[in-house]
Design a protein around this motif. Structure first.
Motif, PDB file in Angstrom:
ATOM      1  N   MET A 110      22.706  52.102  -8.808  1.00  0.00           N
ATOM      2  CA  MET A 110      23.257  51.036  -7.882  1.00  0.00           C
ATOM      3  C   MET A 110      22.443  50.267  -7.080  1.00  0.00           C
ATOM      4  N   THR A 111      23.499  48.569  -7.244  1.00  0.00           N
ATOM      5  CA  THR A 111      22.997  47.864  -6.080  1.00  0.00           C
ATOM      6  C   THR A 111      24.645  47.530  -5.444  1.00  0.00           C
ATOM      7  N   LEU A 112      23.846  46.743  -4.485  1.00  0.00           N
ATOM      8  CA  LEU A 112      25.383  46.016  -3.611  1.00  0.00           C
ATOM      9  C   LEU A 112      24.175  45.443  -2.634  1.00  0.00           C
ATOM     10  N   ASN A 113      25.089  44.654  -1.741  1.00  0.00           N
ATOM     11  CA  ASN A 113      24.513  43.440  -0.932  1.00  0.00           C
ATOM     12  C   ASN A 113      25.030  43.814   0.517  1.00  0.00           C
ATOM     13  N   VAL A 114      24.516  44.181   1.162  1.00  0.00           N
ATOM     14  CA  VAL A 114      25.082  45.280   2.695  1.00  0.00           C
ATOM     15  C   VAL A 114      25.402  43.971   3.767  1.00  0.00           C
ATOM     16  N   ASP A 115      25.176  42.129   3.613  1.00  0.00           N
ATOM     17  CA  ASP A 115      24.950  41.549   4.286  1.00  0.00           C
ATOM     18  C   ASP A 115      25.113  42.299   5.903  1.00  0.00           C
ATOM     19  N   GLY A 116      23.861  41.896   5.967  1.00  0.00           N
ATOM     20  CA  GLY A 116      23.131  42.792   7.365  1.00  0.00           C
ATOM     21  C   GLY A 116      23.182  41.399   8.494  1.00  0.00           C
ATOM     22  N   ILE A 117      23.317  40.470   7.861  1.00  0.00           N
ATOM     23  CA  ILE A 117      22.862  39.821   9.444  1.00  0.00           C
ATOM     24  C   ILE A 117      23.979  38.783   9.571  1.00  0.00           C
ATOM     25  N   ASN A 118      25.361  39.549   9.148  1.00  0.00           N
ATOM     26  CA  ASN A 118      26.535  38.909   9.106  1.00  0.00           C
ATOM     27  C   ASN A 118      27.148  39.836  10.136  1.00  0.00           C
ATOM     28  N   LYS A 119      27.563  39.261  11.312  1.00  0.00           N
ATOM     29  CA  LYS A 119      27.468  40.350  12.528  1.00  0.00           C
ATOM     30  C   LYS A 119      28.952  40.451  13.657  1.00  0.00           C
ATOM     31  N   LYS A 120      29.688  38.985  12.677  1.00  0.00           N
ATOM     32  CA  LYS A 120      31.208  38.598  12.943  1.00  0.00           C
ATOM     33  C   LYS A 120      32.489  38.901  12.191  1.00  0.00           C
ATOM     34  N   GLU A 121      32.086  39.006  10.930  1.00  0.00           N
ATOM     35  CA  GLU A 121      33.317  39.894  10.504  1.00  0.00           C
ATOM     36  C   GLU A 121      34.058  41.277  10.118  1.00  0.00           C
ATOM     37  N   TYR A 122      33.432  41.880  10.930  1.00  0.00           N
ATOM     38  CA  TYR A 122      33.427  43.021  11.029  1.00  0.00           C
ATOM     39  C   TYR A 122      34.001  43.735  12.159  1.00  0.00           C
ATOM     40  N   GLY A 123      34.174  43.239  13.016  1.00  0.00           N
ATOM     41  CA  GLY A 123      34.822  43.566  14.184  1.00  0.00           C
ATOM     42  C   GLY A 123      33.987  44.659  15.728  1.00  0.00           C
ATOM     43  N   THR A 124      33.960  45.142  15.712  1.00  0.00           N
ATOM     44  CA  THR A 124      32.891  46.038  16.618  1.00  0.00           C
ATOM     45  C   THR A 124      31.676  46.918  15.848  1.00  0.00           C
ATOM     46  N   ARG A 125      32.123  46.784  15.059  1.00  0.00           N
ATOM     47  CA  ARG A 125      30.974  47.683  13.519  1.00  0.00           C
ATOM     48  C   ARG A 125      29.315  46.864  13.980  1.00  0.00           C
ATOM     49  N   SER A 126      28.455  48.248  14.257  1.00  0.00           N
ATOM     50  CA  SER A 126      27.277  47.598  14.269  1.00  0.00           C
ATOM     51  C   SER A 126      26.456  47.567  13.055  1.00  0.00           C
ATOM     52  N   PRO A 127      25.574  46.408  12.785  1.00  0.00           N
ATOM     53  CA  PRO A 127      25.193  46.451  11.454  1.00  0.00           C
ATOM     54  C   PRO A 127      24.696  48.518  11.526  1.00  0.00           C
ATOM     55  N   SER A 128      24.431  48.823  11.813  1.00  0.00           N
ATOM     56  CA  SER A 128      23.851  50.388  11.710  1.00  0.00           C
ATOM     57  C   SER A 128      24.902  51.124  11.548  1.00  0.00           C
ATOM     58  N   VAL A 129      26.303  50.976  11.717  1.00  0.00           N
ATOM     59  CA  VAL A 129      27.084  52.124  11.617  1.00  0.00           C
ATOM     60  C   VAL A 129      27.687  51.431  10.643  1.00  0.00           C
ATOM     61  N   ARG A 130      28.031  50.066  10.602  1.00  0.00           N
ATOM     62  CA  ARG A 130      28.082  50.037   8.670  1.00  0.00           C
ATOM     63  C   ARG A 130      27.090  50.315   7.599  1.00  0.00           C
ATOM     64  N   MET A 131      26.403  50.531   7.869  1.00  0.00           N
ATOM     65  CA  MET A 131      24.815  50.791   7.010  1.00  0.00           C
ATOM     66  C   MET A 131      25.473  52.536   6.927  1.00  0.00           C
ATOM     67  N   ASP A 132      25.819  53.416   7.611  1.00  0.00           N
ATOM     68  CA  ASP A 132      25.898  54.464   7.617  1.00  0.00           C
ATOM     69  C   ASP A 132      27.403  54.949   6.830  1.00  0.00           C
ATOM     70  N   GLU A 133      28.158  54.091   6.883  1.00  0.00           N
ATOM     71  CA  GLU A 133      29.633  54.256   6.180  1.00  0.00           C
ATOM     72  C   GLU A 133      29.435  53.373   4.506  1.00  0.00           C
ATOM     73  N   ILE A 134      27.931  52.734   4.268  1.00  0.00           N
ATOM     74  CA  ILE A 134      28.106  52.675   3.514  1.00  0.00           C
ATOM     75  C   ILE A 134      27.817  53.069   2.437  1.00  0.00           C
ATOM     76  N   LEU A 135      25.805  53.705   2.913  1.00  0.00           N
ATOM     77  CA  LEU A 135      25.628  54.811   2.209  1.00  0.00           C
ATOM     78  C   LEU A 135      26.757  56.189   2.105  1.00  0.00           C
ATOM     79  N   THR A 136      28.175  56.873   2.769  1.00  0.00           N
ATOM     80  CA  THR A 136      28.948  57.389   2.926  1.00  0.00           C
ATOM     81  C   THR A 136      29.184  57.307   1.063  1.00  0.00           C
ATOM     82  N   GLU A 137      29.739  56.087   1.388  1.00  0.00           N
ATOM     83  CA  GLU A 137      30.630  56.052  -0.382  1.00  0.00           C
ATOM     84  C   GLU A 137      29.539  55.725  -1.225  1.00  0.00           C
ATOM     85  N   VAL A 138      28.679  55.194  -1.178  1.00  0.00           N
ATOM     86  CA  VAL A 138      27.082  55.141  -2.029  1.00  0.00           C
ATOM     87  C   VAL A 138      26.866  56.457  -2.629  1.00  0.00           C
ATOM     88  N   LEU A 139      26.857  57.401  -1.493  1.00  0.00           N
ATOM     89  CA  LEU A 139      26.651  58.370  -1.986  1.00  0.00           C
ATOM     90  C   LEU A 139      27.794  59.403  -2.909  1.00  0.00           C
TER      91      LEU A 139
END
Length: 284
Positions: free
Chosen positions: A1-30
């Motif tokens: 699977m290939t995915l761009n996780v948009d790591g440096i963009n912090k404005k578009e995702y509300g209160t989700r920090s990059p680490s929280v987003r990454m954890d939720e992304i991996l849940t979907e990927v797995l």
């Protein structure tokens, strides 16, 4: 699977920090249990989550990355692989694109004859951005020849995957070098690949930036037996969808005739789940 996780963009995702987003992304990927996970635009705090989730908890053998302070945007590619190394030819190599203002680079991981290249080509639509991206694509065009000339590796199939930032028709140099766009091939037979085509979308703009290309460089061929978009990560977790493909190595017709092996038309096709990486490879 290939995915761009948009790591440096912090404005578009509300209160989700990059680490929280990454954890939720991996849940979907797995949920699709890929053999390899290719990520782009990973930042340092995301990488810590990737290592903890995949290596410590999920049994992935290794996560690869390279880092450099000489870049204007502090993110990088990461490749996670389930299969451990089996010999000294299964090495990881990297290449930093000269002159990239975004620190863009290639990360190549080799396992059991597969050479999987994780790439992120230059962003931007200015003339200088396009020129840098064109030069990067020209380098990628010749990856197959370089791999065959490298006597320290034993690859027979190459995969080039990631965020190439190309529009339709801008990949001509790859096509001329016999790189095959597996999404376009899958559209011919796979209903899942016949739906929405974009992989990046922000507001009213969208594009098919994320691609998977394959190329045979040995006495085997490779077929795409499934392709789908992982839509559950967009737009709350990243501005890209994941691109999930299942690839199958098979003897080429010429080689199969010489060795007496069955060709792809003889092989059972009812079960395409990934069992062993030496026969099938699942990328997200």
């Amino acid at each position: 699977m290939t995915l761009n996780v948009d790591g440096i963009n912090k404005k578009e995702y509300g209160t989700r920090s990059p680490s929280v987003r990454m954890d939720e992304i991996l849940t979907e990927v797995l949920k699709v249990a890929p053999d390899m996970i290719l990520l782009q635009e990973v930042v340092a705090e995301m990488y810590e989550v990737v290592k903890e989730r995949l290596v410590d908890d999920e049994g992935y053998a290794k996560c690869y990355m390279i880092h450099s302070d000489n870049r204007s945007e502090d993110y990088f590619n990461v490749t996670a692989v389930k299969c451990a190394r089996t010999n000294d030819t299964e090495i990881m190599t990297s290449f930093r694109f000269p002159g990239s203002t975004n620190g863009r680079h290639l990360l190549t991981v080799r396992r059991r004859g597969w050479a999987v290249v994780n790439t992120h080509a230059e962003s931007g639509r200015t003339a200088s951005d396009r020129l840098r991206r064109d030069k990067q694509l020209q380098y990628m065009q010749r990856l197959g020849d370089r791999e065959k000339q490298n006597k320290s590796v034993e690859s027979d199939i190459m995969i080039l995957a990631g965020d190439l930032n190309v529009g339709e028709g801008e990949d001509r140099c790859l096509v001329r070098a016999d790189w095959r766009d597996v999404w376009l091939e899958a559209k011919k037979t796979d209903k899942e690949a016949q739906g929405l085509q974009w992989t990046w979308k922000r507001a009213s703009m969208c594009a098919r930036y994320d691609r998977v290309y394959v190329k045979s460089i040995g006495p085997v061929s490779v077929a795409c037996v499934r392709a789908k978009r992982l839509e559950s990560v967009w737009p709350d977790l990243t501005d890209h969808v994941g691109l999930y493909v299942v690839l199958r190595r098979q003897a080429s017709e010429r080689n199969a005739t010489q060795t007496g092996e069955k060709t792809s038309t003889d092989q059972p096709q009812d079960d395409i789940r990934i069992i062993e990486i030496n026969n099938n490879l699942s990328l997200i």
